[in-house]
Write an enzyme that holds these catalytic residues in place. Structure first.
Site, mmCIF file in Angstrom:
data_model
loop_
_atom_site.group_PDB
_atom_site.id
_atom_site.type_symbol
_atom_site.label_atom_id
_atom_site.label_comp_id
_atom_site.label_asym_id
_atom_site.label_seq_id
_atom_site.Cartn_x
_atom_site.Cartn_y
_atom_site.Cartn_z
ATOM 1 N N PRO A 3 99.954 -4.904 91.123
ATOM 2 C CA PRO A 3 100.516 -4.033 90.136
ATOM 3 C C PRO A 3 100.387 -2.662 90.768
ATOM 4 O O PRO A 3 99.556 -2.293 91.727
ATOM 5 C CB PRO A 3 100.051 -4.023 88.971
ATOM 6 C CG PRO A 3 98.364 -4.497 89.012
ATOM 7 C CD PRO A 3 98.620 -5.285 90.544
ATOM 8 N N THR A 26 99.256 -0.209 88.640
ATOM 9 C CA THR A 26 98.404 0.584 87.886
ATOM 10 C C THR A 26 96.955 0.578 88.601
ATOM 11 O O THR A 26 96.249 1.328 88.527
ATOM 12 C CB THR A 26 98.384 -0.002 86.464
ATOM 13 O OG1 THR A 26 98.327 -1.456 86.897
ATOM 14 C CG2 THR A 26 99.580 0.264 85.705
ATOM 15 N N ASN A 27 96.481 -0.531 89.129
ATOM 16 C CA ASN A 27 95.393 -0.813 89.723
ATOM 17 C C ASN A 27 95.394 -1.292 91.388
ATOM 18 O O ASN A 27 94.904 -2.422 91.451
ATOM 19 C CB ASN A 27 94.492 -1.708 89.085
ATOM 20 C CG ASN A 27 94.257 -1.190 87.430
ATOM 21 O OD1 ASN A 27 93.822 -0.287 87.181
ATOM 22 N ND2 ASN A 27 94.922 -2.084 86.975
ATOM 23 N N GLY A 82 103.955 -6.769 85.740
ATOM 24 C CA GLY A 82 104.687 -6.937 84.636
ATOM 25 C C GLY A 82 105.015 -8.079 84.070
ATOM 26 O O GLY A 82 104.989 -9.150 84.957
ATOM 27 N N GLY A 109 99.523 -11.856 81.135
ATOM 28 C CA GLY A 109 100.664 -10.951 80.266
ATOM 29 C C GLY A 109 100.168 -9.683 79.771
ATOM 30 O O GLY A 109 98.926 -9.230 80.414
ATOM 31 N N CYS A 133 94.534 -2.980 81.514
ATOM 32 C CA CYS A 133 95.133 -3.596 80.469
ATOM 33 C C CYS A 133 94.484 -4.154 79.325
ATOM 34 O O CYS A 133 95.023 -4.536 78.183
ATOM 35 C CB CYS A 133 96.034 -5.098 80.869
ATOM 36 S SG CYS A 133 94.792 -6.212 81.933
ATOM 37 N N GLU A 174 102.077 -2.240 74.065
ATOM 38 C CA GLU A 174 101.268 -1.907 74.923
ATOM 39 C C GLU A 174 101.924 -0.554 75.729
ATOM 40 O O GLU A 174 103.008 -0.220 75.965
ATOM 41 C CB GLU A 174 101.311 -2.866 76.101
ATOM 42 C CG GLU A 174 100.241 -2.487 77.142
ATOM 43 C CD GLU A 174 100.177 -3.512 78.533
ATOM 44 O OE1 GLU A 174 99.322 -4.078 78.804
ATOM 45 O OE2 GLU A 174 101.501 -3.584 78.837
ATOM 46 N N LEU A 177 92.964 -10.893 84.256
ATOM 47 C CA LEU A 177 92.382 -11.418 82.780
ATOM 48 C C LEU A 177 93.259 -12.501 82.123
ATOM 49 O O LEU A 177 94.388 -12.104 81.712
ATOM 50 C CB LEU A 177 92.060 -10.279 81.881
ATOM 51 C CG LEU A 177 91.233 -9.174 82.399
ATOM 52 C CD1 LEU A 177 91.096 -8.381 81.345
ATOM 53 C CD2 LEU A 177 90.057 -9.381 83.020
#
Length: 490
Positions: A117, A119-120, A200, A218, A251, A341, A420
């Protein structure tokens, strides 16, 4: 001059990367535990050396979060993950039960497809590479287009470090010609043994629909329940810490706060004292328009932005010292952006009559989005904590800890991980914090310990015992025994 379409170039590159990775993994699978560990340790050292540079690259390229916090994530994804797995046996015989005469042998799955992703990005590449190679696998990455450069650079560093320590070249690879067609080829290729998908919801669903085994996660939408027995200042501090760490892009970070009415005023007062700003109804409506896109998905413009940037985006005025924005809400739905979220310092705030109603609200939030992921509770009442653990549709219940750092195993003793699992309820194949064990097949060798006569005698005795304890008729029992014996003799 001949022009080849980008999608075809991307597909061909994927096939080449997989072929190289397969050859490298076949050689790597013959390494001893000592040699594997030497390779992984060198990757960790390289990750630590480059942690700052890669964090700055990720921040500059994506615009998400804070580079200083990304340094912490890079070191967590390398050193902390490594410290947790360094003594783990992942090669050859990993367990030999002499009493039960069952031996377990670790078998690498092969070539893994890693979806990364934005994000990280750099930290997830480090983490996935380390756990993949620790389990004797090769890995090929599909970078998110918004974080392409920092992901490719991280892969280059890790592959070079692995090769320097003796691993075959190509053990870690990444697409550089990005296309959906190329990523689909990566996921569906016959030589991909497992897909490790972080990203996503659409991408994770595509991974599970690929025809290859997949471990995906998810969305998160973790509610944080502050129960009346909680240390309110400390609970608020932990929530603010979580929301402001890398501006909330992990997340497992909190997406809403749920409180009991009897402590509502105290919690609001403490939130304001710790620089959380309560939006007016008009401000909430303005900001809410930017949280979701027209198709109902999260707006990437808000992800990982500071409270000040979010306020500017929405055209609202907030105090300069504001750390987190919060909106009082009474409804939960797909159309209510605050109950979804957000991955940014925005929280919903719900007040319920008692802890039972708060429990129901938390479940409603999770079922709206984020089921199977994470819930946070701040409480000193062990009975209520246990009741939450028994009823919530999540894989992680975090108690008295920041959601983001607790969920990934930083502030808790959960397995340190950046993937996770959400369990079956969340559409995932695992509820674990994913580690090397999830990337292994376990071959079991079992010695015979009973003969057919022993089995028959045991079944007969068990049936007789069951009959006597249940006061069943003798004819009924004899019929049961006869049926079992007939099946055994066939």
């Amino acid at each position: 001059m001949e022009i080849i379409d980008k999608d075809l170039q991307s597909i061909q590159q994927v096939r080449t990367l997989i072929a190289k990775a397969k050859k490298a993994q076949q050689e790597f699978s013959k390494f001893s535990q000592e040699k594997v560990d030497r390779v992984v340790e060198n990757m960790v050292r390289a990750s630590e050396r480059e942690a700052v540079r890669l964090a700055k690259m990720a921040h500059e390229e994506t615009g998400f979060g804070k580079w200083q916090d990304k340094v912490v994530k890079n070191k967590f994804a390398s050193r902390v993950v490594y410290n947790n797995i360094k003594d783990m046996k992942t090669v050859g015989i990993i367990n030999d039960d002499k009493d039960k005469k069952v031996m377990e042998v670790a078998v690498p799955v092969g070539v893994i497809a890693g979806l990364i992703p934005s994000t990280n990005p750099t930290s997830t590449v480090m983490y996935k590479s380390i756990i993949a190679l620790k389990a004797g696998n090769a890995i090929v990455f599909s970078p998110h287009p918004s974080a392409k450069n920092c992901i490719i650079e991280t892969v280059k560093i890790l592959n070079e470090a692995a090769v320097e320590a003796g691993a075959p070249d190509g053990i870690i690879g990444a697409m550089t010609i990005l296309s959906m067609e190329g990523t689909n080829e990566l996921m569906k290729h016959k030589d991909i043994a497992l897909i490790l998908a972080t990203g996503g919801e659409a991408m994770v669903k595509a991974a599970y629909s690929s025809g290859n085994p997949a471990l995906g996660v998810g969305p998160g939408n973790g509610p944080a329940f502050i129960e009346k027995s909680a240390d309110i200042p400390l609970a608020v501090k932990r929530i603010v810490d979580s929301q402001t760490f890398d501006n909330g892009v992990i997340c497992a970070s909190e997406q809403s706060i749920v409180v009991e009415s009897c402590i509502k005023d105290k919690v609001i007062e403490e939130l304001k004292r710790q620089n959380v700003y309560f939006l007016s109804r008009e401000q909430s409506e303005k900001l809410g328009k930017f949280i979701l896109r027209a198709n109902g998905t999260m707006n990437p413009q808000i992800v990982g932005k500071s409270a000040q940037v979010l306020a500017q985006l929405a055209g609202i005025s907030i105090p300069e010292y504001t750390k987190v924005l919060i909106s009082e809400q009474t409804t939960v739905s797909k159309k209510n952006p605050y109950s979804r979220e957000k991955l940014t310092p925005i929280l919903a705030f719900y007040c319920e009559e008692n802890w039972e109603a708060a429990c129901d609200r938390c479940i409603e939030l999770l079922m709206n989005e984020g089921k199977g992921h994470t819930l946070i509770i701040h409480s000193n009442n062990e009975e209520i904590i246990k009741k939450f653990a028994l009823t919530k549709p999540v894989s992680r219940i975090l108690v008295n800890t920041p959601g983001a750092l607790g969920g990934i195993g930083g502030a808790t003793n959960l397995v340190p991980a950046l993937t996770l699992g959400c369990g079956a309820v969340g559409g995932s194949a695992t509820s674990d914090n994913v580690g090397p064990v999830n990337l292994l097949n376990i071959r079991r060798m079992a010695y015979g310990v009973r003969e057919l006569e022993d089995i028959k005698a045991s079944v007969n005795a068990e049936s007789q015992s069951s009959c006597e304890s249940s006061n069943l008729s003798e004819d009924y029992v004899q019929n049961i025994v006869k049926t079992i014996m007939d099946k055994l003799n066939k």
